[in-house]
Scaffold this motif. Structure first.
Motif, PDB file in Angstrom:
ATOM      1  N   LEU A  88       4.323  -3.045   3.521  1.00  0.00           N
ATOM      2  CA  LEU A  88       4.289  -4.003   3.436  1.00  0.00           C
ATOM      3  C   LEU A  88       2.718  -4.555   4.104  1.00  0.00           C
ATOM      4  O   LEU A  88       3.004  -4.108   5.199  1.00  0.00           O
ATOM      5  CB  LEU A  88       5.345  -5.400   3.835  1.00  0.00           C
ATOM      6  CG  LEU A  88       6.179  -5.694   2.806  1.00  0.00           C
ATOM      7  CD1 LEU A  88       6.823  -6.338   3.001  1.00  0.00           C
ATOM      8  CD2 LEU A  88       4.943  -6.247   1.288  1.00  0.00           C
ATOM      9  N   ASP A  89       2.242  -4.358   3.626  1.00  0.00           N
ATOM     10  CA  ASP A  89       0.579  -4.578   4.536  1.00  0.00           C
ATOM     11  C   ASP A  89       0.538  -5.866   5.172  1.00  0.00           C
ATOM     12  O   ASP A  89      -0.477  -7.066   4.326  1.00  0.00           O
ATOM     13  CB  ASP A  89      -0.692  -4.085   3.671  1.00  0.00           C
ATOM     14  CG  ASP A  89      -2.354  -4.089   3.821  1.00  0.00           C
ATOM     15  OD1 ASP A  89      -1.913  -4.318   5.253  1.00  0.00           O
ATOM     16  OD2 ASP A  89      -2.551  -3.833   4.290  1.00  0.00           O
ATOM     17  N   ASP A 104       9.205   2.072   9.269  1.00  0.00           N
ATOM     18  CA  ASP A 104      10.197   1.641   8.479  1.00  0.00           C
ATOM     19  C   ASP A 104       9.588   0.804   7.225  1.00  0.00           C
ATOM     20  O   ASP A 104      10.004   0.299   6.433  1.00  0.00           O
ATOM     21  CB  ASP A 104      11.445  -0.242   8.809  1.00  0.00           C
ATOM     22  CG  ASP A 104      12.118   0.354   9.761  1.00  0.00           C
ATOM     23  OD1 ASP A 104      12.296   1.897   9.735  1.00  0.00           O
ATOM     24  OD2 ASP A 104      12.912   0.150  10.477  1.00  0.00           O
ATOM     25  N   GLY A 105       8.419   0.973   6.761  1.00  0.00           N
ATOM     26  CA  GLY A 105       7.526   0.108   6.365  1.00  0.00           C
ATOM     27  C   GLY A 105       6.813  -1.522   5.849  1.00  0.00           C
ATOM     28  O   GLY A 105       6.307  -2.024   4.920  1.00  0.00           O
ATOM     29  N   LEU A 106       6.522  -1.213   7.098  1.00  0.00           N
ATOM     30  CA  LEU A 106       5.695  -2.731   7.149  1.00  0.00           C
ATOM     31  C   LEU A 106       4.497  -2.377   8.106  1.00  0.00           C
ATOM     32  O   LEU A 106       4.830  -1.850   9.617  1.00  0.00           O
ATOM     33  CB  LEU A 106       6.611  -3.917   8.051  1.00  0.00           C
ATOM     34  CG  LEU A 106       5.708  -4.937   8.624  1.00  0.00           C
ATOM     35  CD1 LEU A 106       5.491  -6.038   7.284  1.00  0.00           C
ATOM     36  CD2 LEU A 106       6.664  -6.429   9.491  1.00  0.00           C
ATOM     37  N   LEU A 107       3.215  -2.382   7.730  1.00  0.00           N
ATOM     38  CA  LEU A 107       2.475  -2.712   8.805  1.00  0.00           C
ATOM     39  C   LEU A 107       1.601  -3.683   9.724  1.00  0.00           C
ATOM     40  O   LEU A 107       1.535  -4.715   9.019  1.00  0.00           O
ATOM     41  CB  LEU A 107       0.351  -2.088   8.141  1.00  0.00           C
ATOM     42  CG  LEU A 107       1.140  -0.892   6.859  1.00  0.00           C
ATOM     43  CD1 LEU A 107      -0.285  -0.816   6.383  1.00  0.00           C
ATOM     44  CD2 LEU A 107       1.480   0.230   7.678  1.00  0.00           C
ATOM     45  N   VAL A 132       0.402  -1.293  -0.363  1.00  0.00           N
ATOM     46  CA  VAL A 132       0.450   0.509  -0.226  1.00  0.00           C
ATOM     47  C   VAL A 132       0.845   1.445   0.293  1.00  0.00           C
ATOM     48  O   VAL A 132       2.216   1.803   0.257  1.00  0.00           O
ATOM     49  CB  VAL A 132      -0.845   0.318   1.480  1.00  0.00           C
ATOM     50  CG1 VAL A 132      -1.790  -1.401   1.216  1.00  0.00           C
ATOM     51  CG2 VAL A 132      -0.556  -0.108   2.266  1.00  0.00           C
ATOM     52  N   TRP A 133       0.431   2.560  -0.441  1.00  0.00           N
ATOM     53  CA  TRP A 133       0.938   4.103  -0.426  1.00  0.00           C
ATOM     54  C   TRP A 133       0.291   4.888   0.304  1.00  0.00           C
ATOM     55  O   TRP A 133      -0.882   4.848   0.382  1.00  0.00           O
ATOM     56  CB  TRP A 133       1.071   4.374  -1.607  1.00  0.00           C
ATOM     57  CG  TRP A 133       2.364   3.090  -2.769  1.00  0.00           C
ATOM     58  CD1 TRP A 133       3.639   3.382  -3.175  1.00  0.00           C
ATOM     59  CD2 TRP A 133       1.884   2.235  -3.416  1.00  0.00           C
ATOM     60  NE1 TRP A 133       4.031   2.743  -3.612  1.00  0.00           N
ATOM     61  CE2 TRP A 133       3.454   1.447  -3.784  1.00  0.00           C
ATOM     62  CE3 TRP A 133       0.724   1.443  -3.440  1.00  0.00           C
ATOM     63  CZ2 TRP A 133       3.460  -0.078  -4.585  1.00  0.00           C
ATOM     64  CZ3 TRP A 133       1.139  -0.472  -4.020  1.00  0.00           C
ATOM     65  CH2 TRP A 133       1.886  -0.694  -4.430  1.00  0.00           C
ATOM     66  N   LYS A 187      11.265  -9.895   3.403  1.00  0.00           N
ATOM     67  CA  LYS A 187      11.291  -8.184   3.321  1.00  0.00           C
ATOM     68  C   LYS A 187      10.695  -8.256   4.893  1.00  0.00           C
ATOM     69  O   LYS A 187      11.175  -7.553   5.918  1.00  0.00           O
ATOM     70  CB  LYS A 187      10.335  -7.652   2.291  1.00  0.00           C
ATOM     71  CG  LYS A 187      11.031  -5.751   2.466  1.00  0.00           C
ATOM     72  CD  LYS A 187      12.006  -5.202   2.440  1.00  0.00           C
ATOM     73  CE  LYS A 187      11.887  -3.668   2.670  1.00  0.00           C
ATOM     74  NZ  LYS A 187      12.872  -3.369   2.212  1.00  0.00           N
ATOM     75  N   ALA A 188       9.373  -8.399   5.191  1.00  0.00           N
ATOM     76  CA  ALA A 188       9.039  -8.087   6.507  1.00  0.00           C
ATOM     77  C   ALA A 188      10.174  -8.723   7.903  1.00  0.00           C
ATOM     78  O   ALA A 188       9.982  -7.963   8.314  1.00  0.00           O
ATOM     79  CB  ALA A 188       7.299  -8.696   6.784  1.00  0.00           C
TER      80      ALA A 188
END
Length: 402
Positions: free
Chosen positions: A46-47, A361-364, A37-38, A388-389
């Motif tokens: 990363l969702d 850091d880009g992880l939900l 998602v953005w 990545k997660a």
């Protein structure tokens, strides 16, 4: 619409007009594709929350996009005073692949559980009499926000301030067989169980507990109700979580993933039980509307395709193993638990802080009860995305875990 506004601007405007019922993270999502998602600034995440287990096929899945577009061109709503072709088609799919004979459609998990509760009481009264109305539910459970489902929910923090609550409910601990036996009697109409407690901390019911619940219901003429709103529709690696146990309920509730992002709920029952409802006993204006059931059919078609659920089992085992290795590396206080892609990682401290650090850091991910990290990635997530997660989690724990 608020196109072009920054995250900060949307948050500030929202605080002025949206009721303060959620402890929201300071972000907004404007686009999604697959497991990603953005936000308005173009940052990608990363969702691994997926709308709380709703977007199980990821974001903007081509089949769901097509189903929504095509149905929107034809018909959105008629109400249930007419037969709805898509609703019949979805009910046929659910019946074909479950224990059930009949389906009632609504709009959410809370509505599905409300209808299950009402059906259980109606059935008990018609078959046994007015004395049989009590419902046994479990401590730490979560079943919804209506007054009845709030009472079904075995967590006092959700019930505070809403007294007087409906009567006829009792509670016992999950997996406490003796405690369950002590609550069941001739006045019991139903037992409500989540095969995996989601909001309660991702705690699976043991097979022995479910077997005993089934035996007690058979002994006392009560109904066994499984709430699969969060753990159902593919999330555990089977279409329904009860399939892992071999224990069959009389009623099951679904929602979340069933619509692929479009609101829908469903209550499934055997024919004998379903006959307790007659016209006028229960209803839903929007329930099973053409749009929601078109997407529901598409979701099931994707999930029931050859190899899909087996792939969920294989990939989720990979991810769980990665989480377990991190839990061991950082000695966080408990084993990773759950099934498929509904996983909980107990941490003895810093749960909310870990969630916020992962967000940066880009992880939900999210945290339930303050100390259980909950992971609900899309069922289509691939190994590079899981790696990545896991990498982000490793970096976060390295930085803040003391």
């Amino acid at each position: 619409m608020l196109e072009g506004l920054s995250t900060e601007a949307i948050v500030e405007r929202g605080k002025n007009v949206v009721m303060n019922t959620y402890g929201r993270l300071p972000m907004t999502i404007v686009k999604g594709e697959g497991a990603w998602v953005w936000d308005p600034e173009g940052k990608r995440y990363l969702d691994f929350v997926t709308g709380l287990a709703v977007n199980s096929l990821g974001h903007s899945h081509p089949a769901i996009v097509h189903a929504v577009q095509e149905q929107a061109k034809e018909l959105l709503h008629t109400s249930n005073i007419y037969w709805i072709a898509n609703q019949v088609a979805l009910a046929e799919r659910l019946v074909r692949h479950s224990f059930a004979d009949k389906v009632f459609f609504c709009n959410s998990g809370a509505e599905a559980n409300e209808s299950a509760f009402k059906l259980a009481r109606k059935y008990a009264r018609k078959k046994f009499g007015a004395h049989k109305y009590e419902v046994v539910t479990l401590e730490n459970s979560f079943h919804g926000r209506t007054l009845a489902t709030l009472t079904l929910t075995g967590q006092t923090k959700y019930q505070e301030g809403y007294d007087p609550l409906p009567v006829g409910f009792s509670y016992t601990a999950l997996n406490d067989i003796e405690g369950l036996r002590s609550k069941i009697g001739e006045t019991t109409a139903a037992i409500f169980i989540e095969p995996i407690q989601g909001e309660g901390g991702v705690i699976p019911a043991s097979i022995e507990f479910l077997q005993e619940a089934r035996a007690l219901c058979d002994q006392y003429g009560a109904l066994l109700i499984f709430d699969e709103v969060q753990c159902g529709v593919g999330r555990t690696g089977k279409l329904f979580a009860y399939e892992w146990s071999g224990v069959t309920p009389d009623i099951m509730t679904l929602a979340k993933a069933l619509g692929g992002g479009v609101p829908i709920g469903a209550m499934l029952a055997t024919d004998e039980v379903a006959r307790a409802f007659q016209p006028g006993d229960h209803a839903s204006t929007f329930g099973g509307n053409p749009l929601a059931t078109a997407t529901g059919c598409t979701v099931l078609d994707v999930m029931l395709a050859d190899g899909f659920l087996e792939g969920v089992q294989e990939r989720s085992a990979y991810f769980q193993k990665g989480l377990e290795q991190l839990a061991q590396k950082y000695q966080t206080g408990g084993p990773v638990r759950g099934k498929g892609f509904i996983l909980g990682w107990p941490v003895s401290k810093l749960g909310p802080e870990i969630v916020e650090a992962c967000l940066k850091d880009g992880l939900l991910i999210n945290c339930v009860g303050g100390k259980i990290l909950r992971f609900l990635p899309p069922l289509i997530v691939e190994k590079p995305e899981m790696d990545k997660a896991l990498g982000i989690l490793d970096e976060v724990f390295e930085a803040i875990w003391k």
